[in-house]
Motif scaffolding. Structure first.
Motif, PDB file in Angstrom:
ATOM      1  N   GLN A  38      -2.973  27.811  29.415  1.00 57.53           N
ATOM      2  CA  GLN A  38      -1.977  27.483  28.392  1.00 57.53           C
ATOM      3  C   GLN A  38      -0.608  27.152  28.977  1.00 57.53           C
ATOM      4  O   GLN A  38       0.080  26.257  28.493  1.00 57.53           O
ATOM      5  CB  GLN A  38      -1.882  28.626  27.377  1.00 57.53           C
ATOM      6  CG  GLN A  38      -3.123  28.730  26.494  1.00 57.53           C
ATOM      7  CD  GLN A  38      -3.076  29.923  25.570  1.00 57.53           C
ATOM      8  OE1 GLN A  38      -3.141  31.063  25.986  1.00 57.53           O
ATOM      9  NE2 GLN A  38      -2.968  29.648  24.280  1.00 57.53           N
ATOM     10  N   ILE A  39      -0.194  27.866  30.046  1.00 60.35           N
ATOM     11  CA  ILE A  39       1.109  27.558  30.653  1.00 60.35           C
ATOM     12  C   ILE A  39       1.058  26.189  31.331  1.00 60.35           C
ATOM     13  O   ILE A  39       2.043  25.448  31.335  1.00 60.35           O
ATOM     14  CB  ILE A  39       1.549  28.663  31.648  1.00 60.35           C
ATOM     15  CG1 ILE A  39       2.999  28.447  32.113  1.00 60.35           C
ATOM     16  CG2 ILE A  39       0.631  28.725  32.850  1.00 60.35           C
ATOM     17  CD1 ILE A  39       4.035  28.574  31.050  1.00 60.35           C
ATOM     18  N   ASN A  40      -0.100  25.823  31.875  1.00 59.09           N
ATOM     19  CA  ASN A  40      -0.236  24.492  32.476  1.00 59.09           C
ATOM     20  C   ASN A  40      -0.126  23.408  31.405  1.00 59.09           C
ATOM     21  O   ASN A  40       0.489  22.361  31.633  1.00 59.09           O
ATOM     22  CB  ASN A  40      -1.569  24.374  33.213  1.00 59.09           C
ATOM     23  CG  ASN A  40      -1.593  25.202  34.477  1.00 59.09           C
ATOM     24  OD1 ASN A  40      -0.547  25.477  35.070  1.00 59.09           O
ATOM     25  ND2 ASN A  40      -2.774  25.614  34.919  1.00 59.09           N
ATOM     26  N   GLN A  41      -0.718  23.661  30.246  1.00 56.98           N
ATOM     27  CA  GLN A  41      -0.586  22.720  29.133  1.00 56.98           C
ATOM     28  C   GLN A  41       0.870  22.614  28.696  1.00 56.98           C
ATOM     29  O   GLN A  41       1.363  21.519  28.391  1.00 56.98           O
ATOM     30  CB  GLN A  41      -1.449  23.167  27.958  1.00 56.98           C
ATOM     31  CG  GLN A  41      -2.937  23.030  28.176  1.00 56.98           C
ATOM     32  CD  GLN A  41      -3.745  23.464  26.962  1.00 56.98           C
ATOM     33  OE1 GLN A  41      -3.200  23.709  25.883  1.00 56.98           O
ATOM     34  NE2 GLN A  41      -5.050  23.576  27.137  1.00 56.98           N
ATOM     35  N   ALA A  42       1.558  23.763  28.652  1.00 52.21           N
ATOM     36  CA  ALA A  42       2.958  23.782  28.238  1.00 52.21           C
ATOM     37  C   ALA A  42       3.833  22.975  29.194  1.00 52.21           C
ATOM     38  O   ALA A  42       4.715  22.227  28.773  1.00 52.21           O
ATOM     39  CB  ALA A  42       3.454  25.227  28.151  1.00 52.21           C
ATOM     40  N   ALA A  56       0.746  27.486  23.204  1.00 53.11           N
ATOM     41  CA  ALA A  56       1.144  26.610  24.317  1.00 53.11           C
ATOM     42  C   ALA A  56       2.338  25.741  23.933  1.00 53.11           C
ATOM     43  O   ALA A  56       3.226  25.486  24.756  1.00 53.11           O
ATOM     44  CB  ALA A  56      -0.039  25.742  24.735  1.00 53.11           C
ATOM     45  N   ILE A  57       2.391  25.289  22.685  1.00 51.43           N
ATOM     46  CA  ILE A  57       3.528  24.491  22.207  1.00 51.43           C
ATOM     47  C   ILE A  57       4.817  25.325  22.251  1.00 51.43           C
ATOM     48  O   ILE A  57       5.877  24.852  22.674  1.00 51.43           O
ATOM     49  CB  ILE A  57       3.256  23.973  20.778  1.00 51.43           C
ATOM     50  CG1 ILE A  57       2.113  22.950  20.791  1.00 51.43           C
ATOM     51  CG2 ILE A  57       4.511  23.355  20.174  1.00 51.43           C
ATOM     52  CD1 ILE A  57       1.594  22.586  19.411  1.00 51.43           C
ATOM     53  N   PHE A  66      13.383  29.943  29.822  1.00 43.16           N
ATOM     54  CA  PHE A  66      12.743  31.157  30.324  1.00 43.16           C
ATOM     55  C   PHE A  66      11.670  30.902  31.384  1.00 43.16           C
ATOM     56  O   PHE A  66      11.113  31.854  31.925  1.00 43.16           O
ATOM     57  CB  PHE A  66      12.094  31.922  29.161  1.00 43.16           C
ATOM     58  CG  PHE A  66      13.070  32.427  28.138  1.00 43.16           C
ATOM     59  CD1 PHE A  66      13.747  33.622  28.336  1.00 43.16           C
ATOM     60  CD2 PHE A  66      13.329  31.706  26.987  1.00 43.16           C
ATOM     61  CE1 PHE A  66      14.651  34.093  27.405  1.00 43.16           C
ATOM     62  CE2 PHE A  66      14.236  32.153  26.045  1.00 43.16           C
ATOM     63  CZ  PHE A  66      14.901  33.356  26.257  1.00 43.16           C
ATOM     64  N   LYS A  67      11.393  29.603  31.667  1.00 44.68           N
ATOM     65  CA  LYS A  67      10.310  29.250  32.596  1.00 44.68           C
ATOM     66  C   LYS A  67       9.004  29.884  32.132  1.00 44.68           C
ATOM     67  O   LYS A  67       8.710  29.918  30.965  1.00 44.68           O
ATOM     68  CB  LYS A  67      10.682  29.651  34.021  1.00 44.68           C
ATOM     69  CG  LYS A  67      11.950  28.969  34.528  1.00 44.68           C
ATOM     70  CD  LYS A  67      11.811  27.460  34.496  1.00 44.68           C
ATOM     71  CE  LYS A  67      13.071  26.752  34.964  1.00 44.68           C
ATOM     72  NZ  LYS A  67      12.978  25.282  34.834  1.00 44.68           N
ATOM     73  N   GLU A  68       8.237  30.459  33.077  1.00 47.14           N
ATOM     74  CA  GLU A  68       6.930  31.022  32.696  1.00 47.14           C
ATOM     75  C   GLU A  68       7.036  32.347  31.949  1.00 47.14           C
ATOM     76  O   GLU A  68       6.033  32.896  31.483  1.00 47.14           O
ATOM     77  CB  GLU A  68       6.046  31.204  33.934  1.00 47.14           C
ATOM     78  CG  GLU A  68       6.629  32.108  35.000  1.00 47.14           C
ATOM     79  CD  GLU A  68       7.454  31.341  36.027  1.00 47.14           C
ATOM     80  OE1 GLU A  68       7.697  31.912  37.109  1.00 47.14           O
ATOM     81  OE2 GLU A  68       7.867  30.203  35.747  1.00 47.14           O
ATOM     82  N   GLY A  69       8.253  32.893  31.809  1.00 45.60           N
ATOM     83  CA  GLY A  69       8.440  34.164  31.103  1.00 45.60           C
ATOM     84  C   GLY A  69       8.750  33.998  29.625  1.00 45.60           C
ATOM     85  O   GLY A  69       9.009  34.992  28.941  1.00 45.60           O
ATOM     86  N   GLY A  70       8.725  32.772  29.111  1.00 43.43           N
ATOM     87  CA  GLY A  70       9.098  32.524  27.723  1.00 43.43           C
ATOM     88  C   GLY A  70       8.221  33.238  26.719  1.00 43.43           C
ATOM     89  O   GLY A  70       8.705  33.830  25.751  1.00 43.43           O
ATOM     90  N   SER A  71       6.925  33.188  26.954  1.00 47.59           N
ATOM     91  CA  SER A  71       6.005  33.838  26.020  1.00 47.59           C
ATOM     92  C   SER A  71       6.209  35.353  26.009  1.00 47.59           C
ATOM     93  O   SER A  71       6.234  35.979  24.957  1.00 47.59           O
ATOM     94  CB  SER A  71       4.557  33.508  26.383  1.00 47.59           C
ATOM     95  OG  SER A  71       3.667  34.061  25.436  1.00 47.59           O
ATOM     96  N   LEU A  72       6.378  35.947  27.200  1.00 47.42           N
ATOM     97  CA  LEU A  72       6.596  37.396  27.272  1.00 47.42           C
ATOM     98  C   LEU A  72       7.871  37.787  26.537  1.00 47.42           C
ATOM     99  O   LEU A  72       7.913  38.836  25.876  1.00 47.42           O
ATOM    100  CB  LEU A  72       6.666  37.856  28.730  1.00 47.42           C
ATOM    101  CG  LEU A  72       6.896  39.357  28.925  1.00 47.42           C
ATOM    102  CD1 LEU A  72       5.661  40.155  28.501  1.00 47.42           C
ATOM    103  CD2 LEU A  72       7.261  39.678  30.375  1.00 47.42           C
ATOM    104  N   PHE A  73       8.914  36.971  26.645  1.00 42.99           N
ATOM    105  CA  PHE A  73      10.177  37.269  25.948  1.00 42.99           C
ATOM    106  C   PHE A  73       9.948  37.363  24.445  1.00 42.99           C
ATOM    107  O   PHE A  73      10.377  38.333  23.796  1.00 42.99           O
ATOM    108  CB  PHE A  73      11.217  36.189  26.260  1.00 42.99           C
ATOM    109  CG  PHE A  73      12.529  36.405  25.568  1.00 42.99           C
ATOM    110  CD1 PHE A  73      13.446  37.315  26.076  1.00 42.99           C
ATOM    111  CD2 PHE A  73      12.850  35.711  24.417  1.00 42.99           C
ATOM    112  CE1 PHE A  73      14.660  37.533  25.432  1.00 42.99           C
ATOM    113  CE2 PHE A  73      14.053  35.912  23.758  1.00 42.99           C
ATOM    114  CZ  PHE A  73      14.963  36.823  24.268  1.00 42.99           C
TER     115      PHE A  73
END
Length: 453
Positions: A38-42, A56-57, A66-73
């Motif tokens: 999903q992060i690769n798709q993003a 992913a959107i 946030f780079k790859e930490g956006g979802s965790l935030f």
């Protein structure tokens, strides 16, 4: 003296602080194969539908900051504030010790993993919290938030309608003052309309973001076919259109079958790529799958029982690894967490081990708890002590049953994350019942004291 408004602000400020502390400790979050995809798709801004694309959107929108930490935030902020909101609506005050429940390994570990199940956790917590607040005070903003969270819950996991549909109906029934047949029918109709609206929005997302079809259904069907053949001791030749990456000879592919997970059949030891190229191939495989079930129903149910017994924790100490520890496959120098975060995580893993040893992670103990709650509610009904909170608790428990029964047929691994929704519903129902019954007891005591005076 601190006003109620001041307590409220301080309460939510602490919740946000806890979210930020956990965010920085576990940054960028626990990534597994699903979330890496999903992060690769993003990053590429190109999406497929193997997983619902909404997550992913959202990761793509947050990536510049946030780079790859956006979802965790997002996961941590909505986890801690959602829990704070839910508990404040259950207990009707803002005591900080309530937030200690957020450190429960059953839920906190789930919130660390970058996957759609963490979003499901937050949607459920917020949805129940908003439903409780709507009973006390209705507003257009709250109804809008209620609808938004429900639709997000549908979009983030497409099979979530199995438990969100009964939950939304019981929430509306709890909020509504009228309980006659006509009003119940209207509430049922509204719940159905919201499902239809969610799927319509999902279709719009597919068109707007040009979502590519990836056909994830073969994962379940191929694993079921392998399980049926294993238990009925028969062989099936793989159809020609099934892509084989490492398996030169398609014969005896069922020997790789593992009742605890589909991974050994799909992509791993058997080397089968389950992604099909057209809807026609999916239909052909569906026909083969149905044919195998009709020819060998006993093999199918033995396979499903083997999965379910592991999933529900019915095989004693034999626990599949994703059930035991949350899935996490860190890459070298990529999506790894800090050494302090690892220590923090390992501490929680050790707590989870102890809870598993005492069956506190396994579903049966929560199923028994739900039966106890239903029994007490039934007796309260007979003694005319039944109220709206009891009704809401029944709705939560019924929704948990819907989820658990569906897992017996659609789960593709013995993962705790599938049981998690059912356990969460039962835990919330337990908190509601304890608060409700304690309050009723206090009211009766006050009546007795008033009468004596």
């Amino acid at each position: 003296m601190i006003t109620t408004k001041g307590k409220c602000i301080f309460y939510y400020a602490i919740a946000v602080l806890l979210a930020l502390v956990n965010y920085f400790l576990i940054y960028p979050g626990l990534y597994n194969n699903d979330s890496l995809s999903q992060i690769n798709q993003a990053i590429l801004n190109s999406y497929g539908d193997w997983h619902p694309p909404l997550m992913a959107i959202l990761m793509h929108c947050l990536y510049p900051v946030f780079k790859e930490g956006g979802s965790l935030f997002i996961q941590q902020v909505f986890y801690w504030t959602g829990l704070a909101f839910l508990l404040s609506n259950i207990y009707k005050n803002y005591k900080l010790w309530y937030l200690l429940l957020g450190f429960l390994p059953l839920t906190l570990l789930q919130s660390f993993v970058v996957w759609k199940d963490a979003y499901s956790l937050n949607c459920i917590v917020w949805f129940v919290g908003i439903s409780l607040s709507l009973r006390d005070r209705k507003s257009y903003f709250k109804w809008l938030a209620w609808s938004f969270v429900l639709i997000c819950g549908y979009l983030i996991r497409l099979n979530s309608f199995i438990y969100l549909f009964p939950l939304s109906f019981f929430c509306l029934l709890y909020i509504s003052k009228e309980k006659n047949v006509i009003s119940i029918f209207k509430l049922l109709l509204i719940s159905i309309i919201l499902i239809g609206l969610s799927f319509s929005i999902n279709n719009c997302l597919y068109k707007i973001f040009k979502i590519q079809k990836e056909y994830p259904q073969p994962t379940l069907m191929l694993w079921d076919i392998a399980g049926i053949d294993t238990f009925s001791k028969k062989d099936t030749s793989l159809p020609e259109y099934i892509k084989k990456e490492a398996l030169n000879d398609a014969k005896n592919w069922e020997k790789y079958y593992d009742s605890s997970t589909c991974i050994s059949i799909c992509w791993s030891k058997a080397g089968i790529n389950c992604g099909l190229s057209s809807q026609k191939e999916v239909k052909q495989l569906s026909s083969l799958w149905l044919k195998k079930i009709k020819e060998n129903p006993r093999g199918y149910f033995e396979h499903r029982f083997a999965v379910s017994s592991l999933l529900l924790g019915l095989q004693g100490k034999k626990v599949h690894y994703p059930y035991h520890h949350i899935q996490w496959q860190p890459r070298e120098d990529q999506y790894d967490i800090s050494s302090v975060g690892r220590d923090y995580l390992n501490f929680y893993y050790s707590l989870a081990d102890k809870m598993i040893a005492y069956h506190l992670y396994q579903y049966p103990i929560y199923f028994i708890l739900s039966l106890v709650l239903l029994s007490i509610i039934f007796f309260r009904f007979n003694f005319n002590k039944f109220n709206s909170i009891d009704l809401f608790s029944i709705g939560l428990i019924v929704s948990s049953f819907f989820n658990t029964v569906s897992l017996l047929f659609i789960a593709v691994a013995a993962d705790y994350r599938y049981n998690f929704v059912s356990i969460l519903f039962i835990l919330i129902a337990c908190l509601l019942c304890l608060k409700n019954w304690g309050q009723n007891k206090k009211c009766r005591v006050n009546k007795v004291i008033g009468y004596l005076n």
